[in-house]
Design a protein around this motif. Structure first.
Motif, short mmCIF file in Angstrom:
data_model
loop_
_atom_site.label_atom_id
_atom_site.label_comp_id
_atom_site.label_asym_id
_atom_site.label_seq_id
_atom_site.Cartn_x
_atom_site.Cartn_y
_atom_site.Cartn_z
N ASP A 52 -31.25 80.80 -65.82
CA ASP A 52 -30.19 81.93 -65.83
C ASP A 52 -30.77 83.21 -65.11
O ASP A 52 -29.80 83.67 -64.31
CB ASP A 52 -30.37 82.30 -67.31
CG ASP A 52 -29.24 81.62 -68.16
OD1 ASP A 52 -28.64 80.65 -67.66
OD2 ASP A 52 -29.75 81.52 -69.47
N GLN A 56 -28.77 84.99 -61.80
CA GLN A 56 -28.46 86.27 -61.87
C GLN A 56 -28.87 86.97 -60.61
O GLN A 56 -28.16 87.90 -60.14
CB GLN A 56 -28.91 87.07 -63.19
CG GLN A 56 -28.78 88.38 -63.15
CD GLN A 56 -29.49 89.06 -64.22
OE1 GLN A 56 -30.25 88.41 -64.90
NE2 GLN A 56 -29.20 90.21 -64.69
N SER A 59 -26.73 85.87 -57.47
CA SER A 59 -25.42 86.05 -57.69
C SER A 59 -24.69 86.83 -56.77
O SER A 59 -23.88 86.27 -55.83
CB SER A 59 -24.99 86.37 -58.99
OG SER A 59 -25.30 87.86 -59.17
#
Length: 67
Positions: A52, A56, A59
């Motif tokens: 995750d 992030q 991104s």
């Protein structure tokens, strides 16, 4: 510098705080091509516990690159 960051990230992969800190440093030190290579290396080396955060962190870069 890319190989150095790979080595460091691998070394701290079991320490979440250090992994995050070192991954963020990568964005300061690496050029776009190297960041793309680093992202692919992270995916291929299955750093699932950090999945995750990796998504992030990358991104904005991935949207810009169209990947």
């Amino acid at each position: 510098m890319l190989e150095h960051q790979k080595f460091v990230l691998k070394s701290v992969s079991d320490q979440e705080h250090l992994f995050r800190k070192e991954l963020l440093k990568s964005f300061e030190w690496l050029n776009e091509r190297e960041l793309y290579e680093l992202f692919n290396w992270l995916k291929s080396n299955s750093y699932f516990s950090h999945k995750d955060f990796i998504k992030q962190a990358f991104s904005h870069f991935l949207i810009k690159e169209g990947a």
